[in-house]
Design a protein around this motif. Structure first.
Motif, short mmCIF file in Angstrom:
data_model
loop_
_atom_site.label_atom_id
_atom_site.label_comp_id
_atom_site.label_asym_id
_atom_site.label_seq_id
_atom_site.Cartn_x
_atom_site.Cartn_y
_atom_site.Cartn_z
N SER A 1 8.15 4.30 2.35
CA SER A 1 7.50 3.23 3.43
C SER A 1 6.22 2.77 2.63
N ARG A 2 5.52 3.40 1.80
CA ARG A 2 4.35 3.00 0.91
C ARG A 2 5.01 1.75 0.05
N ILE A 3 6.09 2.34 -0.81
CA ILE A 3 6.84 1.37 -1.69
C ILE A 3 7.41 0.20 -0.92
N GLU A 4 7.83 0.31 0.05
CA GLU A 4 8.57 -0.81 0.87
C GLU A 4 7.70 -1.96 1.37
N THR A 5 6.50 -1.27 1.74
CA THR A 5 5.28 -2.04 2.09
C THR A 5 4.85 -3.14 1.24
N GLY A 6 4.68 -2.45 -0.09
CA GLY A 6 4.27 -3.34 -1.25
C GLY A 6 5.23 -4.44 -1.63
N LYS A 7 6.47 -3.86 -1.78
CA LYS A 7 7.66 -4.98 -1.72
C LYS A 7 7.55 -6.10 -0.62
N VAL A 8 7.43 -5.96 0.52
CA VAL A 8 7.37 -6.86 1.41
C VAL A 8 5.91 -7.73 1.12
N LEU A 9 5.08 -7.17 1.08
CA LEU A 9 3.80 -8.20 0.72
C LEU A 9 4.17 -9.04 -0.62
N ARG A 10 4.86 -8.42 -1.71
CA ARG A 10 5.07 -9.26 -2.93
C ARG A 10 6.04 -10.31 -2.59
N GLU A 11 6.78 -10.20 -1.65
CA GLU A 11 7.92 -11.17 -1.16
C GLU A 11 7.21 -12.48 -0.74
N GLY A 12 6.07 -12.29 -0.05
CA GLY A 12 5.43 -13.38 0.08
C GLY A 12 4.88 -14.41 -0.72
#
Length: 178
Positions: A80-91
């Motif tokens: 979840s921590r890794i995926e959260t970072g990915k979602v933020l970087r997709e912005g």
């Protein structure tokens, strides 16, 4: 100057006021304490945060996530921590992501768990997760990284794995604390 405002990443409208006059926003949120379904909540919150940051013309997001190899089988909270970072970087706003191991110091959930269990139980049955390895880092070192990211534009859009020099198990961390 530091202003403290109440906002909720699960309520996008609350973020508008929180971002007024802000150039850099820290994302230090982990919803694991909410229980079942926290992963979806975390990803929704990260999407809301990234969208609101773009709308508010935020120049930089600094995110503190978890240190884990996304190519390996990892615990759901670490995924979840890794995926959260990915979602933020997709912005659209540049993100500096730090992935930290167990943060050693008051206020760190992992550290508080180690302290609580060690102080509460004279004998601890060894669940399998106690064999999990971590690369602990002092809380002051994490703060130093988070502050350095404010003034170092070279870190924008980067993912940085931060941890202390030693890799150890939770069992050994608990024994040291004891």
């Amino acid at each position: 100057k530091i202003d403290i405002l109440h906002a909720d990443v699960t309520s996008p409208a609350s973020l508008t006021h929180a971002f007024d006059g802000v150039d850099t926003a820290y994302y230090l949120i982990h919803n694991m304490s909410r229980g079942h379904g926290y992963t979806a909540l975390e990803l929704e919150g990260a999407r809301n945060f990234a969208r609101a940051a773009k709308t508010a013309n935020i120049k930089h997001i600094i995110y503190l996530g978890g240190l884990a190899d996304p190519e390996q089988h990892i615990a759901p909270h670490m995924r979840s921590r890794i995926e959260t970072g990915k979602v933020l970087r997709e912005g659209k706003v540049p993100v500096t992501e730090f992935r930290a191991g167990v943060i050693a110091g008051s206020g760190s959930i992992s550290f508080e768990m180690i302290r609580f269990m060690t102080e509460l139980f004279p004998i601890i049955p060894a669940p399998l997760w106690m064999k999990n390895k971590s690369q602990p880092i002092a809380i002051q070192n994490v703060i130093d990284y988070l502050l350095a990211a404010l003034t170092n534009p070279n870190g924008q859009n980067g993912v940085f794995e931060i941890g202390g020099p030693e890799i150890t198990t939770y069992k050994d961390l608990m024994l040291r604390y004891a």
